[in-house]
Design a protein around this motif. Structure first.
Motif, PDB file in Angstrom:
ATOM      1  N   SER A 133       0.818  -1.209   0.000  1.00  0.00           N
ATOM      2  CA  SER A 133       0.000   0.000   0.000  1.00  0.00           C
ATOM      3  C   SER A 133       0.853   1.260   0.000  1.00  0.00           C
ATOM      4  O   SER A 133       0.598   2.195  -0.766  1.00  0.00           O
ATOM      5  CB  SER A 133      -0.940  -0.002   1.208  1.00  0.00           C
ATOM      6  N   ILE A 134       1.883   1.300   0.845  1.00  0.00           N
ATOM      7  CA  ILE A 134       2.697   2.519   0.898  1.00  0.00           C
ATOM      8  C   ILE A 134       3.593   2.634  -0.332  1.00  0.00           C
ATOM      9  O   ILE A 134       3.902   3.737  -0.795  1.00  0.00           O
ATOM     10  CB  ILE A 134       3.534   2.568   2.193  1.00  0.00           C
ATOM     11  N   THR A 135       3.997   1.498  -0.898  1.00  0.00           N
ATOM     12  CA  THR A 135       4.807   1.541  -2.122  1.00  0.00           C
ATOM     13  C   THR A 135       3.980   2.060  -3.288  1.00  0.00           C
ATOM     14  O   THR A 135       4.455   2.868  -4.094  1.00  0.00           O
ATOM     15  CB  THR A 135       5.360   0.139  -2.441  1.00  0.00           C
ATOM     16  N   LEU A 136       2.719   1.632  -3.378  1.00  0.00           N
ATOM     17  CA  LEU A 136       1.830   2.125  -4.436  1.00  0.00           C
ATOM     18  C   LEU A 136       1.556   3.618  -4.264  1.00  0.00           C
ATOM     19  O   LEU A 136       1.541   4.382  -5.241  1.00  0.00           O
ATOM     20  CB  LEU A 136       0.511   1.349  -4.413  1.00  0.00           C
ATOM     21  N   ALA A 137       1.332   4.047  -3.016  1.00  0.00           N
ATOM     22  CA  ALA A 137       1.085   5.471  -2.763  1.00  0.00           C
ATOM     23  C   ALA A 137       2.300   6.308  -3.123  1.00  0.00           C
ATOM     24  O   ALA A 137       2.181   7.397  -3.703  1.00  0.00           O
ATOM     25  CB  ALA A 137       0.717   5.677  -1.294  1.00  0.00           C
ATOM     26  N   ALA A 138       3.495   5.810  -2.795  1.00  0.00           N
ATOM     27  CA  ALA A 138       4.723   6.533  -3.129  1.00  0.00           C
ATOM     28  C   ALA A 138       4.937   6.589  -4.635  1.00  0.00           C
ATOM     29  O   ALA A 138       5.426   7.594  -5.173  1.00  0.00           O
ATOM     30  CB  ALA A 138       5.910   5.861  -2.458  1.00  0.00           C
ATOM     31  N   LEU A 139       4.589   5.516  -5.317  1.00  0.00           N
ATOM     32  CA  LEU A 139       4.692   5.503  -6.779  1.00  0.00           C
ATOM     33  C   LEU A 139       3.785   6.564  -7.390  1.00  0.00           C
ATOM     34  O   LEU A 139       4.192   7.311  -8.286  1.00  0.00           O
ATOM     35  CB  LEU A 139       4.333   4.125  -7.302  1.00  0.00           C
ATOM     36  N   ALA A 140       2.559   6.655  -6.884  1.00  0.00           N
ATOM     37  CA  ALA A 140       1.630   7.669  -7.374  1.00  0.00           C
ATOM     38  C   ALA A 140       2.147   9.071  -7.096  1.00  0.00           C
ATOM     39  O   ALA A 140       2.105   9.954  -7.958  1.00  0.00           O
ATOM     40  CB  ALA A 140       0.257   7.477  -6.734  1.00  0.00           C
ATOM     41  N   ILE A 156      11.732  10.107 -13.980  1.00  0.00           N
ATOM     42  CA  ILE A 156      12.293   8.805 -13.627  1.00  0.00           C
ATOM     43  C   ILE A 156      13.040   8.875 -12.301  1.00  0.00           C
ATOM     44  O   ILE A 156      12.904   7.997 -11.440  1.00  0.00           O
ATOM     45  CB  ILE A 156      13.235   8.294 -14.738  1.00  0.00           C
ATOM     46  N   SER A 157      13.815   9.936 -12.117  1.00  0.00           N
ATOM     47  CA  SER A 157      14.593  10.075 -10.884  1.00  0.00           C
ATOM     48  C   SER A 157      13.682  10.195  -9.666  1.00  0.00           C
ATOM     49  O   SER A 157      13.912   9.553  -8.632  1.00  0.00           O
ATOM     50  CB  SER A 157      15.503  11.301 -10.970  1.00  0.00           C
ATOM     51  N   VAL A 161      13.318   7.527  -6.557  1.00  0.00           N
ATOM     52  CA  VAL A 161      13.578   7.890  -5.167  1.00  0.00           C
ATOM     53  C   VAL A 161      12.351   7.606  -4.299  1.00  0.00           C
ATOM     54  O   VAL A 161      12.457   7.003  -3.216  1.00  0.00           O
ATOM     55  CB  VAL A 161      13.973   9.374  -5.057  1.00  0.00           C
ATOM     56  N   MET A 162      11.185   8.030  -4.767  1.00  0.00           N
ATOM     57  CA  MET A 162       9.970   7.865  -3.973  1.00  0.00           C
ATOM     58  C   MET A 162       9.608   6.394  -3.810  1.00  0.00           C
ATOM     59  O   MET A 162       9.436   5.896  -2.691  1.00  0.00           O
ATOM     60  CB  MET A 162       8.820   8.632  -4.619  1.00  0.00           C
ATOM     61  N   ALA A 163       9.463   5.691  -4.921  1.00  0.00           N
ATOM     62  CA  ALA A 163       9.035   4.289  -4.854  1.00  0.00           C
ATOM     63  C   ALA A 163      10.111   3.412  -4.221  1.00  0.00           C
ATOM     64  O   ALA A 163       9.804   2.548  -3.387  1.00  0.00           O
ATOM     65  CB  ALA A 163       8.690   3.789  -6.257  1.00  0.00           C
ATOM     66  N   GLY A 164      11.374   3.649  -4.589  1.00  0.00           N
ATOM     67  CA  GLY A 164      12.454   2.851  -4.028  1.00  0.00           C
ATOM     68  C   GLY A 164      12.616   3.065  -2.538  1.00  0.00           C
ATOM     69  O   GLY A 164      12.755   2.110  -1.763  1.00  0.00           O
ATOM     70  N   LEU A 169      11.454   1.423   3.275  1.00  0.00           N
ATOM     71  CA  LEU A 169      10.822   1.830   4.529  1.00  0.00           C
ATOM     72  C   LEU A 169       9.454   1.181   4.707  1.00  0.00           C
ATOM     73  O   LEU A 169       8.911   1.166   5.820  1.00  0.00           O
ATOM     74  CB  LEU A 169      10.684   3.356   4.571  1.00  0.00           C
ATOM     75  N   GLY A 170       8.908   0.644   3.603  1.00  0.00           N
ATOM     76  CA  GLY A 170       7.620  -0.037   3.675  1.00  0.00           C
ATOM     77  C   GLY A 170       7.639  -1.254   4.564  1.00  0.00           C
ATOM     78  O   GLY A 170       6.576  -1.723   5.008  1.00  0.00           O
ATOM     79  N   VAL A 171       8.823  -1.787   4.822  1.00  0.00           N
ATOM     80  CA  VAL A 171       8.934  -2.914   5.760  1.00  0.00           C
ATOM     81  C   VAL A 171       8.433  -2.474   7.144  1.00  0.00           C
ATOM     82  O   VAL A 171       7.728  -3.224   7.833  1.00  0.00           O
ATOM     83  CB  VAL A 171      10.390  -3.416   5.833  1.00  0.00           C
TER      84      VAL A 171
END
Length: 201
Positions: A133-140, A156-157, A161-164, A169-171
């Protein structure tokens, strides 16, 4: 972009409120207050990431699993709105986009992952939902920021940074989601025992 996301987020939240009309129980109302207050407190802690952005616990999957996706979306949206309007955290112009990312993408995305994965392993589904959920939100959010004039042609950068960063931290989000859901389960069990004990007495 700001106006578009205010309209889009408002439309989804209005639909969620309509779906909930006349269906919210007193217990759900209590859980709504408890979950919303907990998420609000947790979101005040931020971890800086490279590139001028930051990460924090959002709680979208937690809200979705405990409250359901519609009430969960309203819970997180309320937190985001109070932070923006009262504490100037996130900014008013970005409110629509922040609600979209955290209260819609994260809540509904996390809930979808949970529903699919819970058929195989309950605790694993909660952890996976929190992480996804947080990875998808960061991707958006990365896509939105990358397309904005402030970041020029760095799509791309910024997305990386956001999704990666949030994928790592999503752990923490995943583990906190599991702890939160299990805590609510424990409180429900205690309440049930109290009610049964009172009836038996």
């Amino acid at each position: 972009m700001a106006v578009a996301f205010i309209i889009a987020s408002g439309g989804v939240l209005a639909y969620a409120a309509r779906k909930l009309r006349g269906t919210v129980t007193p217990r759900q109302t209590q859980l709504f207050g408890m979950v919303t207050a907990s998420i609000f407190a947790a979101q005040m802690l931020n971890w800086p990431l490279p590139g001028g952005v930051s990460a924090h616990f959002v709680g979208g999957a937690l809200a979705a699993i405990v409250l359901g996706p519609y009430l969960g979306a309203l819970s997180v949206a309320l937190v985001v709105a109070v932070q923006a309007l009262v504490f100037a955290d996130g900014g008013v112009l970005a409110l629509g986009a922040n609600v979209w990312n955290m209260a819609i993408v994260q809540v509904f995305g996390g809930y979808a992952v949970y529903r699919v994965a819970s058929a195989y392993h309950e605790s694993g589904a909660i952890v996976l939902a929190g992480w996804a959920s947080i990875t998808l939100a960061a991707l958006a959010a990365g896509i939105q920021l990358g397309l904005s004039p402030a970041f020029g042609s760095e799509l791309i950068s910024v997305v990386t940074v956001m999704a990666g960063g949030h994928a790592v931290l999503g752990v923490g989000e995943a583990l906190l989601t599991l702890v939160g859901v299990r805590l609510v389960d424990r409180l429900d069990a205690v309440d049930s025992e109290t009610v049964e004990g009172g009836v038996a007495a």
